[in-house]
Each structure stands twice: as C-alpha cells, then as structure tokens.
Write an enzyme that holds these catalytic residues in place. Sequence first.
Site, short mmCIF file in Angstrom:
data_model
loop_
_atom_site.label_atom_id
_atom_site.label_comp_id
_atom_site.label_asym_id
_atom_site.label_seq_id
_atom_site.Cartn_x
_atom_site.Cartn_y
_atom_site.Cartn_z
N GLY A 16 0.87 -1.23 -0.05
CA GLY A 16 0.02 0.09 -0.07
C GLY A 16 0.66 1.41 -0.11
O GLY A 16 1.64 1.57 0.79
N GLY A 18 -0.38 4.52 0.31
CA GLY A 18 -1.13 5.54 0.88
C GLY A 18 -0.44 6.42 1.78
O GLY A 18 1.17 6.22 2.01
N PHE A 19 -0.91 7.11 2.93
CA PHE A 19 -0.13 7.89 3.91
C PHE A 19 0.58 6.85 4.82
O PHE A 19 1.73 7.07 4.90
CB PHE A 19 -1.12 8.79 4.74
CG PHE A 19 -1.54 9.67 3.97
CD1 PHE A 19 -0.79 10.93 3.84
CD2 PHE A 19 -2.91 10.04 3.58
CE1 PHE A 19 -1.34 11.92 3.04
CE2 PHE A 19 -3.46 11.02 3.12
CZ PHE A 19 -2.72 12.11 2.65
N GLY A 20 -0.06 5.81 5.04
CA GLY A 20 1.01 4.72 6.15
C GLY A 20 1.98 4.11 5.28
O GLY A 20 3.24 4.32 5.96
N VAL A 84 -1.82 -7.64 -4.81
CA VAL A 84 -1.36 -8.60 -3.87
C VAL A 84 -2.36 -9.67 -3.59
O VAL A 84 -3.64 -9.14 -3.22
CB VAL A 84 -1.08 -8.01 -2.54
CG1 VAL A 84 -0.86 -9.05 -1.32
CG2 VAL A 84 0.22 -7.05 -2.53
N GLU A 175 -18.10 18.01 3.16
CA GLU A 175 -17.19 18.72 2.03
C GLU A 175 -17.97 18.59 0.60
O GLU A 175 -18.00 19.55 0.03
CB GLU A 175 -15.76 17.93 1.93
CG GLU A 175 -14.91 18.44 2.93
CD GLU A 175 -13.82 17.54 3.11
OE1 GLU A 175 -12.79 17.68 4.01
OE2 GLU A 175 -13.77 16.33 2.62
N ASP A 304 -5.58 2.94 7.94
CA ASP A 304 -6.98 2.62 8.00
C ASP A 304 -7.40 0.85 8.37
O ASP A 304 -8.51 0.75 8.58
CB ASP A 304 -7.92 2.99 6.79
CG ASP A 304 -8.07 4.62 6.38
OD1 ASP A 304 -7.46 5.24 7.50
OD2 ASP A 304 -8.64 4.91 5.81
N ALA A 320 -5.72 10.72 7.73
CA ALA A 320 -4.19 10.66 7.35
C ALA A 320 -3.38 11.03 8.26
O ALA A 320 -1.96 10.44 8.48
CB ALA A 320 -4.16 11.91 6.32
#
Lengths: 437, 437
Positions: A16, A18-20, A84, A175, A304, A320
Amino acid sequence: MKTAIASSRPKVVIVGGGFGGLYAAKALANQALDVTLIDRTNHHLFQPLLYQVATAGLSPGDVAQPIRHILRSAQNIKVIMGTVGKIDVEARTVITHIREHPYDYLVVAAGARHSYFGNDDWEAFAPGLKNIPDALELRRRILNAFEIAETTTDEELRKAALTFVIIGGGPTGVEMAGAISELARRTLVDDFREIRTKQAKVILLDAAPRVLPVFTEDLSRSAQKQLEQMDVDVRVAKKVLTVNADGVQLEDEFIKTRTIIWAAGNAASPLGKQLGVETDRQGRVVVTQDLSIPGHPEIFIIGDLASYSHQTGKPLAGVASVAMQMGTYTGKAILARIGGNQLAPFKYLDRGSMATIGRHRAVADFHIIRFGGFFAWLGWLWVHLIFLVGLRNQIQVFFQWVWAYFTYARGARLIYRNFQPSVPPKKPRIPSEDLTG
Amino acid sequence: MKTAIASSRPKVVIVGGGFGGLYAAKALANQALDVTLIDRTNHHLFQPLLYQVATAGLSPGDVAQPIRHILRSAQNIKVIMGTVGKIDVEARTVITHIREHPYDYLVVAAGARHSYFGNDDWEAFAPGLKNIPDALELRRRILNAFEIAETTTDEELRKAALTFVIIGGGPTGVEMAGAISELARRTLVDDFREIRTKQAKVILLDAAPRVLPVFTEDLSRSAQKQLEQMDVDVRVAKKVLTVNADGVQLEDEFIKTRTIIWAAGNAASPLGKQLGVETDRQGRVVVTQDLSIPGHPEIFIIGDLASYSHQTGKPLAGVASVAMQMGTYTGKAILARIGGNQLAPFKYLDRGSMATIGRHRAVADFHIIRFGGFFAWLGWLWVHLIFLVGLRNQIQVFFQWVWAYFTYARGARLIYRNFQPSVPPKKPRIPSEDLTG
C-alpha cells in the site's frame, strides 16, 4: 538491464502506497535494508483533496504523484505496481500476480473501501469516494445531472436531476455537500439557459443526531449552521432504508434524485482477515502496542486497516495524520529491531482536526482552541497545501484555489465518457446508433 | 424554471463544438437569431495539445473547457450535450436522443475519427488519438509498459514492453514519438530500479518516403534529423501489413511491442454520408464555394468533415486553422444571408504550419521563411499558448511547460484504472481475486 545484486540485508515489504505505506517507506529510505513497496496503482493519492476532484475543482494529476517518483532518491526502495493476492505468514512471503516477495518485515497498509453494511447492490446507485476512478465517476454524475436537467422535457425528471443527496455527515459528506452547493449556486449560474442551477437542492443525510460526530457538539452545530447558510438541507437522525435508481427511501419520505453520494461507512481491506488474527467490526486488524500482530512481531498493520485502542480505549480514527504517524513509527520500529532495540509503544500525537465546508467556512478543533468560520477555513487551506506531496502540485493547487476564489470557476468540468442517456427518451424516434462523428 | 419565449427569429443549429463549431457560434453570438450548439461531450477540446495529455505532460482539464462556459455570455446560444442520430434535410430538423431541433440554417462540424483503412479490428491493438478517453488510454498503455518491464521476469516481454511503435509520420506521430522518447530518456530515468528506461526503443513508421509530408522536403529532412537526435528510430517507406497483440508486421520484419499508437489515417464523421451528397474517399462532404452543399444552401459543412478544393485544387487540410476560419466565415455567411446579402467565396488564409518534435526541436513553414530547431520550437509554444481557450488554462499550461522545462518532470503520470496484468503470469499461483483493499 541492471545486474541484480544478491543481498543479505533485511527485506521489508510494504503493501500500500497511501499515507501509512509512504511514510513507512520514507522512514526506511537509504537505510541498510531492502524495501519493496507494492501498490495496485502507480500513485500516492492525497485523499483529503479528492472531493475537489469529484466536484471539478482539481484534476487527478494535482492530487496524486507516482510513488516511484516520490521515492526515486531512495536507492534501497523498489516500487512495484501490482495486486497482492495472498500473504503467506508462515513462509514469510507476499504473493502478487507476477511473483513472490519474501520478507523479514512486513508492513500492511492496504487501507479501506466504503462499506454498504451488507447492501453491496447500493453501490451502483450511490457510489463512494476513495480513489481517482471513484472521483471521476462522481464528477461525471454530478455534471451530467445538470445536463440532463437542461435538456429534458420531463418536469419530474428535471426536478430529480437537480436534487443531490449525500448520505453520511462525516468530513467527506460535509465537504461534498458544500462543494456541490457552491457549484450550483456560483460556478454554473451563467452557463445554462433552461434551468436555474441555483434552484438545485442539496440534501445531506445522517443517521446520527448531528453532523461531524467526531467533533464536539459545539462544532457540529457550527458546521450545520454554516452548511445551512450555503443552502444545504441538513437532515440528521434520518435512517436510509434503501437506495435505488429513482432515489432514497427514508422512514418517512422518498427523495427522488438522480445523484446519490455515499459517504457513510468504511470497511477495511480484506487482506486484514487473511492474516488469521482478530479483526474488529469494520474488518480492521486489532494490533498490539507496537502496531504488530500477536504471534508475528515481524508483521505491522497501519493506517485505516489497523485497530489501535491502547491509547484512548477506542480505535484511533482512520485519518491521514494517524496513518502518517503510524508509518513513521513502523519504519523506526523496524530499524530499532534490526539494531537489537525495542521502541516504546506507539503513541498518536493528536494535533487536532479540521473539516472544510465551503468558501470561508470550516471548523477546527485544536483542543486548546475550537472555532468555526473564516479562520478555520484559512487554516484548513494552509494545512492541506503544506501536506500535499510535491512542490509542483502545491503550486498548481494554490493557483487553482486563488483562481477559483476570485472567479468561482472550476477548471475540470469535463464529461468525456460516452454520453449515456440515463433514461430512455419519451418518444424514441431513431435507433440509438451514434453518428455524431 | 425560466419561461420559454416563442421566437420567430431564425434558428441556427450547429453540430459539433470543435474549432469549426465553436468559431461559428462565436461569430453568431448575441446576434438576432437563436443558436443551438450540440456536442456529444460537454467540452471544447484543444486537440493540438492532446498528445501532451497522452504523454502525461498535461491533465485533460488543461486542454478542454465546457462549451457552455466559453459561450456563457452569448444569451442567444443554447448548448446541448447530446448525440445526433439523424439530420432530416427535408424537414429541416436535427434529431438527438432526446428531442428534435428544427433549423433555418444548419452547420455540421462533426469532425473525423481515425481510420484503419478497413481494418477496424486493429483499433484494439493500436488506438488513435482524437479525444480525451483516447489520450487517457494511450497514457495508461505507455506508462503501464514501463511498469510491466520493471516487474516481469520474462526477458522477451521486457524487451517488447520497452518498444514503442508509432504508425504514421504526420504531426501527431512525430509529436508522440518525440514525447515518448523524452519520457524514457529524461523523465523516468531515476524512477526505476530493474530497467534502464533510456534503453527504450521508439520507432516511428510511415508508408510514405518521408515524415511530415505536408511540409517541404527540406523540413521533412530536418524533422527526421531532429527525431534521430532524440534517439527516435525513424523508418519511412515501410508498409504495415498487420498489427496484433504481439506487435507490428512489416513487409520485411516483425516488430515485437506492447504499445502501438495509430496516427496514420482519418475518416470523416458518418454524419456526412447521411446528407445524400457527394463525399470524397475519406468520407468528407464536397462543399461549394460558400461551404454549403449543392441543393441545400442552408446547410454548411466545415472543418475536418468538409472537402473544399476550390482554392488550391485539392482539399484543404484537416487542421485547426482551417476549421476556425471556416467557422467564422460560416457565421458571417449566415448573418449576410439573413440580411439579404451574399458573402464572397470562402478563402483560407494560410499563415503557415508548424510541428513540434521535442524540447528545442520543431519545424516551421511561414512560406516566406522556413526553419527548424530552437526558434521553430519557441514559435510553436507561443502559438499554441495564445490559441488555447481560457486564461486559466493558458496560465496552467504555461506553468507546467516552464516546470517541465527545468525539471523534465511530467505532472500527470497516473495509472488508475484497475490494473490488468496484460499477460497471464508464467506460473499462476493464486486465484486472480483482488485483495489489496
């Protein structure tokens, strides 16, 4: 082709980008180990601004960057675009569609998708917003609704096309509601001839008694008031019974609409369940104090996909800043282990939360101070700009925000997929053969 | 809803919102007639820069603008997003999927698609470049080829993935070849670990004996030399016998490749044939001296759909400047007719032609002066920037060009559609179920 160098250095696989995953990779950059980062796409997505792609304010390229480009100077990191299929925890290997990636340390940061609480058939009528194709599909539906309203001769259809329903009053829902309202009441007003776009209805639904439930009650009230100032019809404590092609069924009402946006629930990646350890109700993996899983100290679950309750007694939110801090911690934890040390338990430093609602409108909770309105909005803009990856994207987004601020224009109002008349014409006159050229 | 005002003013219907249709509409803006412009998409596309979307330099939003936004101040113009199914020349009405649009004057500017000269099955293997979905598909294929080369363990496949074949040596083919070569030799060099992107082969094929055949022989030679300086393998006088999933079959060779780009032929919109008048070999409608069709002075055909030979004895080229001038002429001709006058025959003012090849490289032919290289390139940049519609897009594109000039980076290197492994893995180990999350 470069020569492969057989290496006896520790192998880290990160699933992954993403942010992590990205922050874990950055913490391991140019260290004495070999890192492979696998993502299904080729880019890191700045998800907090994705709703602006869905509402035609920004282009996908403004909020995403190739992962391998971000990490290009880290010679010990290899980036793989791939899917994966399986994690073999016994053999310590990650299996993609092409090959196996053995690991000494594994970081799983596979994130979450939206969840329909068992009603997966709702997705066709009420898509969510997690990745770029999601955002482009929502953009197409929202813009197309105005086109349908402009061309149709059916008054009922026109009303439904000018009704937008957002299900879920969290940050994304708030938003989206604010942005669609601005689109209808500012951006589009001069462009149509048959309809008055200002008459569009934007309805924000939540089953909870207030919007933005993770904020304090004061800020929830402030957010609702700001939304209502923007002519968003906020309806809380409303349970959605079902959604279909015609609209949304509540307990006491059926709302006819052509555009439903799902911002109500998350489900963690199914990769979590594969690991054979405890998961929570949302499918998140229950992690230990150092973000690893019981019995497998070499496997870290972050972002997440992780359920981390050791700090406050309930799982940290899927935002995030949590993912970033978990990523950095994990990178450091792996380096410490290799050095024969052990890091203190993970601790999330909560600097506060913000949510934007629209022009000059937002709420901010910095714990020592809580406020809504203009300064919260400025703060939101600033934080999102500085965390956006890449100077080029920062300049681009800044320019587009300034431009939109003065002109109300939105730069990516494109419908380019083949136009599908969403309803059969009243009097079909000709074969639907496409001859425009 | 606004009240419809029954109008006895002349009705003009314009089919197509490209350069021809848009310039016709502009010439009719705020005049005493009612104009309806119908396009299949909602945007005007600046096609000359589309190849930069296909090669990840620009985003779709940078080269396209909503037609109704461009024409918003023209209160007499209505824009309809819809598909034209039939033109009934006797009843004087255009039939879309929703309703009929009666006209007193009709302007058909429906453009062209690429043509495979009867081999329509080639399109799947060698897509062309006419609209935004085309550009995004080419971008995906080009970027994905490098990803395949990076991950595969099959040396044959890696070589094929790093081979790019462009069929057709006109401006689009030359631009694509140059841009892909820059991508491989500059933009991507630091981002990959297993492959050296510089070793990518870019092959430009044409059946004619030289590239850019509409230019003089001198400039063709210059263009070929400039391409070769960029390591593009230019092969002229090569006939393509067939293309398939594995590559391109020439008379004397089979080129194994995963990426084929079709820039070889055009076919006019099938709407032309429907009108029941003479069309040429490319399906273009043979028009009279005032761009109308024989027997129907109220129907004008312009842009890539028109075959106008009255000026030079052969049809004018399907380029933006011809379409723009035809559009403006048609608008004026309609106004003149309504006023009881007749315009002089259409005359194309040919200000010259330019084609870009890459950084510092282009050719320009302004008739009184012909040159290649740096100044031709600067001129090309300048002309394309000033003709781009919308100040915001001009600023955005200018910024991105300046940024790319100094960094070689490209801002829209995104692969976001579901990753399809284009070849089955050698040893399928797991079900292809997608679990990344």
